[in-house]
Design a protein around this motif. Structure first.
Motif, short mmCIF file in Angstrom:
data_model
loop_
_atom_site.label_atom_id
_atom_site.label_comp_id
_atom_site.label_asym_id
_atom_site.label_seq_id
_atom_site.Cartn_x
_atom_site.Cartn_y
_atom_site.Cartn_z
N ASP A 47 -2.36 -12.92 -1.85
CA ASP A 47 -3.20 -13.59 -0.86
C ASP A 47 -3.69 -14.94 -1.37
OD1 ASP A 47 -4.68 -12.16 -2.78
OD2 ASP A 47 -6.43 -12.02 -1.48
N GLN A 48 -3.82 -15.09 -2.68
CA GLN A 48 -4.27 -16.36 -3.25
C GLN A 48 -3.14 -17.37 -3.40
OE1 GLN A 48 -6.19 -14.90 -6.87
NE2 GLN A 48 -8.17 -15.04 -5.86
N LEU A 49 -1.91 -16.89 -3.37
CA LEU A 49 -0.76 -17.78 -3.48
C LEU A 49 -0.31 -18.33 -2.13
CD1 LEU A 49 1.38 -15.65 -5.97
CD2 LEU A 49 0.03 -17.67 -6.52
N LEU A 50 -0.70 -17.67 -1.06
CA LEU A 50 -0.30 -18.10 0.28
C LEU A 50 -1.05 -19.36 0.69
CD1 LEU A 50 -0.24 -14.61 2.03
CD2 LEU A 50 1.75 -16.04 1.52
N PRO A 51 -0.53 -20.10 1.67
CA PRO A 51 -1.27 -21.27 2.18
C PRO A 51 -2.65 -20.85 2.67
CG PRO A 51 0.96 -21.20 3.09
CD PRO A 51 0.76 -19.91 2.36
N GLU A 52 -3.61 -21.76 2.56
CA GLU A 52 -4.97 -21.43 2.96
C GLU A 52 -5.07 -21.13 4.45
OE1 GLU A 52 -6.58 -26.03 3.56
OE2 GLU A 52 -7.35 -24.78 1.92
N GLU A 53 -4.07 -21.55 5.22
CA GLU A 53 -4.08 -21.25 6.66
C GLU A 53 -3.83 -19.78 6.95
OE1 GLU A 53 -2.63 -25.53 6.24
OE2 GLU A 53 -2.24 -23.60 5.25
N ILE A 54 -3.26 -19.04 5.99
CA ILE A 54 -2.89 -17.64 6.23
C ILE A 54 -3.94 -16.72 5.61
CG2 ILE A 54 -1.19 -15.84 5.81
CD1 ILE A 54 0.94 -17.99 5.77
N GLU A 55 -4.53 -15.88 6.45
CA GLU A 55 -5.47 -14.87 5.98
C GLU A 55 -4.84 -13.50 6.11
OE1 GLU A 55 -9.86 -12.91 6.98
OE2 GLU A 55 -9.05 -14.48 8.27
N LEU A 56 -4.89 -12.73 5.03
CA LEU A 56 -4.44 -11.34 5.08
C LEU A 56 -5.64 -10.44 5.28
CD1 LEU A 56 -1.70 -11.19 2.29
CD2 LEU A 56 -1.40 -11.42 4.75
N ILE A 57 -5.65 -9.69 6.37
CA ILE A 57 -6.73 -8.77 6.70
C ILE A 57 -6.28 -7.36 6.31
CG2 ILE A 57 -8.12 -7.80 8.57
CD1 ILE A 57 -7.69 -10.41 10.10
N HIS A 58 -7.13 -6.66 5.58
CA HIS A 58 -6.78 -5.32 5.09
C HIS A 58 -7.08 -4.28 6.18
CE1 HIS A 58 -6.67 -7.74 1.60
NE2 HIS A 58 -7.96 -7.70 1.35
N GLY A 59 -6.07 -3.50 6.54
CA GLY A 59 -6.22 -2.55 7.63
C GLY A 59 -6.62 -1.16 7.17
N PRO A 60 -6.67 -0.21 8.11
CA PRO A 60 -7.14 1.15 7.81
C PRO A 60 -6.01 2.06 7.32
CG PRO A 60 -6.75 0.94 10.15
CD PRO A 60 -6.41 -0.41 9.54
N GLY A 61 -5.17 1.54 6.41
CA GLY A 61 -3.98 2.26 6.00
C GLY A 61 -4.15 3.13 4.78
N CYS A 62 -5.34 3.63 4.55
CA CYS A 62 -5.60 4.55 3.44
C CYS A 62 -5.97 5.90 4.03
CB CYS A 62 -6.72 4.01 2.55
SG CYS A 62 -7.39 5.24 1.40
N PRO A 63 -5.10 6.89 3.97
CA PRO A 63 -5.38 8.17 4.64
C PRO A 63 -6.60 8.89 4.09
CG PRO A 63 -3.44 8.36 3.24
CD PRO A 63 -3.78 6.90 3.31
N VAL A 64 -6.83 8.78 2.77
CA VAL A 64 -8.02 9.38 2.19
C VAL A 64 -9.27 8.74 2.78
CG1 VAL A 64 -9.33 9.67 0.05
CG2 VAL A 64 -6.86 10.02 0.04
N CYS A 65 -9.22 7.40 2.91
CA CYS A 65 -10.39 6.66 3.38
C CYS A 65 -10.77 6.98 4.81
CB CYS A 65 -10.14 5.15 3.25
SG CYS A 65 -9.70 4.62 1.59
N VAL A 66 -9.78 7.24 5.66
CA VAL A 66 -10.08 7.45 7.08
C VAL A 66 -10.29 8.92 7.42
CG1 VAL A 66 -8.81 5.37 7.72
CG2 VAL A 66 -7.64 7.58 7.80
#
Length: 374
Positions: A47-66
């Motif tokens: 995420d730090q290597l990508l252009p500043e225009e691109i934001e990576l949003i972390h989704g609900p993809g952790c089965p333990v967490c949900v």
């Protein structure tokens, strides 16, 4: 994984990054759905290597967490009963319920065991016919087939002292719920390759068309993720919204037909509560009526459970992509992996755990040469 170095090659990563930098012309927000992808992104600094225009949003993809707090408390209640051997994967033991976790149940005399496969739990049931053995079956479409097969085996072998506490969730309804949220900022999705290796991609074209979002199926290594981002950004820049498979070495459009047939026989689709999010229609599985005798909730009649989430825990916002972990006031202070307030800090796929493990505490992104993809 064979040839793993090929998917972590710094030179190839730089080429992909150069292509992404050359393509992007405006801000875009992409969500990676899977917690395994989140850990890879944070570990390698993608995420730090990508252009500043691109934001990576972390989704609900952790089965333990949900896994909903109510179901965690049901697990704690069952595990505390005399004559029960409660089996689970290790990352569930530290997930806090209301006032305690499975480790604490074990320290107080409960027979709680870590296993590495649901078939391990079935073997324990076979070896202990005078005990009730319960396996905590959690996960997305990826882990559902082996749990389904274990129930099938239990019936075939006549092992009646085995049951499954089911907390299986499905990705496409979660994507639908995210896009319907009034606070949604997601403009494209990186779909989880392991889920699609089981279920295929048939459910995604309708979602992409209805919500006008690109959906790119990706793997988990740095080059997989960068290629997924590259394809998603190209679609966004062109005004397209298609499903693309950037993980063809593992994913076919039809998925795994044998696994899907097993799921259709053993489970039925149901509404499912997601911790920190709420009930999402048709987003989970439960055992079908003809396998109800192996349903631990039914067998143990666990009722009257009341739950209380810690007021200071903001993991629900993290799971919805509304908050980065380090933006939570409790992160790294009152909430740590040793004393977690929520599952996102303790799970091996939780976003908070990734930020804590890889010391992502906010601040200015590192320059390219300081964050190599290795």
């Amino acid at each position: 994984m064979k040839y793993i170095d090929e998917f972590q090659n710094p030179e190839l990563a730089k080429r992909l990054l150069d292509d992404i930098h050359a393509t992007v012309t405006r801000p875009w927000a992409l969500m990676e759905v899977c917690g395994g992808q989140t850990h890879s992104i944070i570990r390698h600094g993608i995420d730090q290597l990508l252009p500043e225009e691109i934001e990576l949003i972390h989704g609900p993809g952790c089965p333990v967490c949900v896994t909903p707090l109510e179901l965690i408390d049901k697990a704690l209640e069952i595990a505390s009963r005399p004559g029960v051997i409660f089996c689970s994967f290790g990352d569930m033991l530290r997930v806090p319920g209301t006032g305690r976790d499975l480790f604490q149940v074990r320290s107080r005399g409960g027979d709680v065991r870590i296993v590495y496969s649901p078939l391990d739990a079935l073997k324990i049931a076979q070896d202990n016919p005078d005990r009730e053995v319960v396996f905590f079956g959690i996960g997305f479409e990826t882990t559902a087939p082996p749990n389904a097969m274990t129930v099938h085996q239990a019936r075939r072998l006549g092992i009646r002292n085995f049951s499954l506490l089911v907390s299986h969730v499905r990705v496409p309804p979660a994507v639908e719920a995210i896009m319907q949220s009034a606070d949604c900022r997601v403009q494209a999705f990186l779909a989880a390759g392991h889920v699609c290796s089981v279920m295929g991609t048939e459910e995604y074209p309708e979602l992409a068309e209805r919500h006008q979002v690109p959906i790119v199926v990706t793997g988990f290594e740095p080059l997989d993720i960068l290629e997924g981002v590259r394809r998603a950004v190209r679609q966004l820049e062109r005004g397209e919204h298609r499903v693309e498979n950037a993980y063809p070495r593992a994913v076919r459009a039809e998925g795994n037909k044998a696994a899907r047939a097993m799921l259709e026989d053993i489970f039925e689709v149901t509404d499912r509560g997601w911790r920190g999010i709420g009930v999402i229609p048709a987003s989970g599985w439960r055992l079908a009526p003809h396998y109800r005798e192996f349903d631990a909730e039914y067998r143990f009649s666990v009722t009257g459970i009341t739950t209380t989430e810690p007021a200071e825990c903001r993991s629900g916002e993290v799971l919805q992509g509304l908050l980065k972990p380090h933006e939570c006031e409790a992160f790294g202070t009152t909430c740590t992996p040793r004393n977690p307030l929520g599952a996102t800090m303790v799970s091996s796929e939780g976003a908070c755990a990734a930020y804590y493990l890889y010391r992502r505490l906010g601040g200015t992104p590192a320059p390219l040469e300081a964050s190599p993809v290795v």
